[in-house]
Motif scaffolding. Structure first.
Motif, PDB file in Angstrom:
ATOM      1  N   GLY A  43      41.578  25.004  76.853  1.00 23.68           N
ATOM      2  CA  GLY A  43      40.160  25.169  77.145  1.00 23.68           C
ATOM      3  C   GLY A  43      39.221  24.731  76.040  1.00 23.68           C
ATOM      4  N   LEU A  44      39.646  23.809  75.173  1.00 24.87           N
ATOM      5  CA  LEU A  44      38.776  23.300  74.111  1.00 24.87           C
ATOM      6  C   LEU A  44      37.744  22.346  74.699  1.00 24.87           C
ATOM      7  N   GLU A  45      36.474  22.504  74.286  1.00 23.89           N
ATOM      8  CA  GLU A  45      35.378  21.680  74.795  1.00 23.89           C
ATOM      9  C   GLU A  45      34.714  20.925  73.645  1.00 23.89           C
ATOM     10  N   VAL A  46      34.378  19.654  73.895  1.00 24.07           N
ATOM     11  CA  VAL A  46      33.727  18.805  72.900  1.00 24.07           C
ATOM     12  C   VAL A  46      32.494  18.174  73.546  1.00 24.07           C
ATOM     13  N   PHE A  47      31.316  18.478  72.992  1.00 19.81           N
ATOM     14  CA  PHE A  47      30.057  18.048  73.601  1.00 19.81           C
ATOM     15  C   PHE A  47      29.334  17.031  72.724  1.00 19.81           C
ATOM     16  N   TYR A  48      28.961  15.877  73.333  1.00 18.64           N
ATOM     17  CA  TYR A  48      28.079  14.901  72.702  1.00 18.64           C
ATOM     18  C   TYR A  48      26.769  14.836  73.488  1.00 18.64           C
ATOM     19  N   PRO A  49      25.666  14.413  72.821  1.00 17.82           N
ATOM     20  CA  PRO A  49      24.380  14.309  73.525  1.00 17.82           C
ATOM     21  C   PRO A  49      24.486  13.429  74.766  1.00 17.82           C
ATOM     22  N   GLU A  50      23.862  13.848  75.833  1.00 15.31           N
ATOM     23  CA  GLU A  50      23.759  13.117  77.099  1.00 15.31           C
ATOM     24  C   GLU A  50      25.071  13.040  77.874  1.00 15.31           C
ATOM     25  N   LEU A  51      26.191  13.310  77.227  1.00 18.66           N
ATOM     26  CA  LEU A  51      27.486  13.153  77.891  1.00 18.66           C
ATOM     27  C   LEU A  51      28.076  14.490  78.323  1.00 18.66           C
ATOM     28  N   HIS A  77      29.402  19.208  69.194  1.00 18.98           N
ATOM     29  CA  HIS A  77      29.623  20.648  69.261  1.00 18.98           C
ATOM     30  C   HIS A  77      31.037  20.864  69.799  1.00 18.98           C
ATOM     31  N   VAL A  78      31.793  21.660  69.113  1.00 18.43           N
ATOM     32  CA  VAL A  78      33.161  21.962  69.529  1.00 18.43           C
ATOM     33  C   VAL A  78      33.226  23.449  69.846  1.00 18.43           C
ATOM     34  N   ARG A  79      33.604  23.769  71.073  1.00 17.60           N
ATOM     35  CA  ARG A  79      33.605  25.166  71.509  1.00 17.60           C
ATOM     36  C   ARG A  79      34.986  25.584  72.024  1.00 17.60           C
ATOM     37  N   TYR A  80      35.415  26.728  71.547  1.00 22.04           N
ATOM     38  CA  TYR A  80      36.665  27.331  72.002  1.00 22.04           C
ATOM     39  C   TYR A  80      36.347  28.782  72.361  1.00 22.04           C
ATOM     40  N   GLN A  81      36.112  29.010  73.641  1.00 24.24           N
ATOM     41  CA  GLN A  81      35.631  30.308  74.079  1.00 24.24           C
ATOM     42  C   GLN A  81      36.677  31.421  73.968  1.00 24.24           C
ATOM     43  N   LYS A  82      37.946  31.050  73.817  1.00 28.30           N
ATOM     44  CA  LYS A  82      38.999  32.050  73.683  1.00 28.30           C
ATOM     45  C   LYS A  82      39.228  32.465  72.227  1.00 28.30           C
ATOM     46  N   ALA A  83      38.430  31.962  71.313  1.00 28.41           N
ATOM     47  CA  ALA A  83      38.604  32.284  69.901  1.00 28.41           C
ATOM     48  C   ALA A  83      38.455  33.784  69.662  1.00 28.41           C
ATOM     49  N   ASP A  84      39.257  34.278  68.742  1.00 26.74           N
ATOM     50  CA  ASP A  84      39.206  35.680  68.344  1.00 26.74           C
ATOM     51  C   ASP A  84      38.162  35.816  67.234  1.00 26.74           C
ATOM     52  N   LYS A  85      37.184  36.661  67.439  1.00 27.52           N
ATOM     53  CA  LYS A  85      36.102  36.823  66.462  1.00 27.52           C
ATOM     54  C   LYS A  85      36.613  37.304  65.105  1.00 27.52           C
ATOM     55  N   LYS A  86      37.773  37.938  65.076  1.00 23.31           N
ATOM     56  CA  LYS A  86      38.303  38.487  63.831  1.00 23.31           C
ATOM     57  C   LYS A  86      39.130  37.463  63.044  1.00 23.31           C
ATOM     58  N   LYS A  87      39.356  36.294  63.639  1.00 27.42           N
ATOM     59  CA  LYS A  87      40.198  35.291  62.992  1.00 27.42           C
ATOM     60  C   LYS A  87      39.389  34.088  62.517  1.00 27.42           C
ATOM     61  N   GLN A  88      40.035  33.275  61.692  1.00 25.15           N
ATOM     62  CA  GLN A  88      39.466  32.005  61.264  1.00 25.15           C
ATOM     63  C   GLN A  88      40.331  30.871  61.787  1.00 25.15           C
ATOM     64  N   ARG A 124      30.807  29.920  70.077  1.00 24.23           N
ATOM     65  CA  ARG A 124      29.463  29.418  70.408  1.00 24.23           C
ATOM     66  C   ARG A 124      29.342  27.901  70.243  1.00 24.23           C
ATOM     67  N   GLY A 125      30.405  27.240  69.836  1.00 25.89           N
ATOM     68  CA  GLY A 125      30.351  25.797  69.660  1.00 25.89           C
ATOM     69  C   GLY A 125      29.786  25.367  68.331  1.00 25.89           C
ATOM     70  N   LYS A 126      29.806  26.236  67.342  1.00 23.12           N
ATOM     71  CA  LYS A 126      29.285  25.928  66.015  1.00 23.12           C
ATOM     72  C   LYS A 126      30.450  25.752  65.043  1.00 23.12           C
ATOM     73  N   VAL A 127      30.593  24.555  64.506  1.00 20.42           N
ATOM     74  CA  VAL A 127      31.661  24.299  63.541  1.00 20.42           C
ATOM     75  C   VAL A 127      31.090  24.512  62.143  1.00 20.42           C
ATOM     76  N   ARG A 128      31.251  25.723  61.652  1.00 23.71           N
ATOM     77  CA  ARG A 128      30.789  26.077  60.311  1.00 23.71           C
ATOM     78  C   ARG A 128      31.984  26.566  59.521  1.00 23.71           C
ATOM     79  N   PHE A 195      39.392  12.318  73.933  1.00 25.39           N
ATOM     80  CA  PHE A 195      38.687  11.366  74.786  1.00 25.39           C
ATOM     81  C   PHE A 195      39.057   9.963  74.337  1.00 25.39           C
ATOM     82  N   LEU A 196      38.775   8.972  75.174  1.00 28.59           N
ATOM     83  CA  LEU A 196      39.061   7.582  74.851  1.00 28.59           C
ATOM     84  C   LEU A 196      37.772   6.767  74.846  1.00 28.59           C
ATOM     85  N   THR A 197      37.675   5.851  73.899  1.00 32.51           N
ATOM     86  CA  THR A 197      36.540   4.947  73.854  1.00 32.51           C
ATOM     87  C   THR A 197      36.962   3.623  73.238  1.00 32.51           C
TER      88      THR A 197
END
Length: 202
Positions: A43-51, A77-88, A124-128, A195-197
């Motif tokens: 369930g990993l999601e990768v978001f680019y503008p307009e796409l 933006h890379v989002r993994y909604q199943k991430a455990d808030k207590k982990k890194q 939340r899709g924030k890679v910090r 993805f492929l490009t």
């Protein structure tokens, strides 16, 4: 006169409809076949503008998207909604097809490497976190065909300090990704996608 205006009104609408139809046809996203699609899991999601989420798909050529993903857009933006808030977590982005899928002698080309990402941010899709390799946009060489750009998320072992060697820092190409993963005991990725490009110059 009224009849003539009515004709041009409906003619104009029909032209717009045809143009919209062509545009929609050109910009359809093509999903990967079963072989490449099997890489996408967790369930990993990768978001680019307009796409939007580009996971498991080919980047369409329309609207100069090949060029814009290579030259204009910053890190997705890379989002993994199943991430455990207590982990890194650790994020890897690589190109296994450098310089081409037929001759991948420089795989894995490292495009992004971030450690110490909090689970709450990843949800939340924030890679910090701690950036070991700055984001390098997809830049396939001309005439090299489609390249896969792979994203993998790993749970970071507690208190594990992850770093790159001097040799690894010197060049992102021909990166021994599997050795890196084994050395820091990252195990199997909890989620992955790609993805492929192609090169916009090709």
């Amino acid at each position: 006169m009224k009849l003539l205006l009515t004709y041009f009104f409906w003619f104009g609408l029909s032209v717009i409809a045809v143009q919209e139809g062509v545009r929609a046809e050109e910009c359809l996203f093509e999903k990967m076949d079963d072989g490449d699609a099997s890489f996408c899991s967790g369930g990993l999601e990768v978001f680019y503008p307009e796409l939007g989420d580009v996971g498991c798909s080919y980047i369409p050529k329309c609207n100069q998207y090949w060029k814009r993903i290579s030259k204009e857009w910053k890190s997705p933006h890379v989002r993994y909604q199943k991430a455990d808030k207590k982990k890194q977590y650790v994020l890897l982005m690589v190109d296994p097809d450098a310089p081409s899928r037929a001759d991948p002698k420089f795989c894995y080309w490292r495009h992004w490497l971030v450690t110490n990402i909090r689970g709450a941010d990843l949800k939340r899709g924030k890679v910090r976190g701690h950036v070991l390799s700055d984001y390098i946009p997809p830049t396939p060489p001309p005439q090299s065909g489609y390249h896969r750009y792979q994203f993998q998320i790993y749970e970071q072992p507690t208190h594990e300090v992850i770093s790159l060697s001097t040799e690894e820092k010197a060049s992102p190409g021909s990166w021994k990704m599997e050795e890196f993963v084994d050395h820091f005991r990252l195990g199997a990725p909890v989620a992955s996608t790609q993805f492929l490009t192609k090169s916009y110059k090709g």
